[in-house]
Design an enzyme around this catalytic site. Structure first.
Site: not given
Ligand code: MN
Length: 268
Positions: A56-57
């Site tokens: 996600e990051d």
């Protein structure tokens, strides 16, 4: 060695990122995987805890994770990544969708939800660093979805910690008042708990029942709910304590109940 590998991978992926409190981002996946360990889940789940925010990051991809860690861990990371990816206009819409996704994830593999609960628990523990509006939104969602879920899964300690954290952020002044009054009478209450536990143990042994006896004050949120329900104050509340007797057989539960009722008058 797999956990170590996941740790190194996560450290590299999150390198340079910081959390709102200024700590290296890595502290978050580390703490999450520690909670996963406290839940006594398997190696794949601990690794998923370490890796859960990488896709996600960071620049990490599921393809790369699959190459490095195999299909089982990747399945978990994919499930957790899906739970993160929500962009909706209204909070209600987002919450309904989040809930739907969680149910689906749960039906496929319960471990996804357990890692997600660990993630949420750590986020709640560090919520004080966020803006107030965000604190309230996350606390509300936690109280409505994650705490009941933890309860349903029988993870009482996560449920109570989540509820008390939410209480603190949703009704701050009320939380502090109640915590203060509870603290004032703590010693008295602890002595009382000891006395009741002794009495229960004695009665069980008189009746030749083997059981484990424990007692505790209820957590703040449940006391608050009781006060609301009764309409009185803390002083009027007589059941802020709970006792638990664990025995081997269901039939013994009823024997214990009989013993308890012979010592204390039940409230109809
Ligand atoms: Mn996370």
């Amino acid at each position: 060695s797999l956990v170590r590998k996941a740790y190194v991978y996560s450290a590299k992926a999150h390198r340079g990122q910081v959390r709102t409190n200024g700590e290296p981002y890595l502290t978050h996946p580390l703490e999450v995987s520690y909670i996963v360990g406290q839940l006594r889940l398997d190696t794949a789940s601990v690794c998923a805890g370490l890796l859960h925010d990488t896709v996600e990051d960071t620049g990490a991809t599921l393809v790369e994770i699959e190459e490095q860690f195999g299909p089982d861990i990747t399945f978990l990371v994919r499930g957790l990544t899906k739970l993160e990816k929500i962009n909706f206009h209204s909070a209600e819409e987002a919450q309904a969708e989040n809930f739907r996704k969680m149910l689906i994830a749960m039906s496929r593999d319960l471990r996804v939800i357990l890692v997600k609960l660990s993630d949420r628990l750590h986020n709640m523990r560090t919520l004080r660093f966020l803006r107030e509006e965000k604190q309230k939104r996350i606390a509300k969602e936690t109280l409505e979805i994650y705490a009941p879920l933890a309860n349903r899964l029988g993870i009482h300690w996560i449920k109570t910690e989540l509820e008390d954290q939410c209480f603190k952020y949703l009704h701050g002044p009320e939380y502090r008042d109640l915590a203060e009054s509870i603290k004032r009478t703590r010693l008295e209450r602890e002595q009382y708990i000891e006395r009741v536990i002794d009495a229960l143990r004695r009665e069980l042994s008189n009746n030749k029942i083997e059981g484990e006896v424990s007692g505790r004050p209820k957590h703040l949120w449940s006391i608050r709910q009781k006060i609301k329900k009764s309409g009185g104050g803390l002083d009027a509340l007589f059941d802020i304590l709970a006792f638990r007797v664990i025995v081997d057989e269901v039939a013994e539960c009823y024997e214990v109940l009989g013993v308890v009722h012979s010592c204390w008058k039940p409230v109809p």
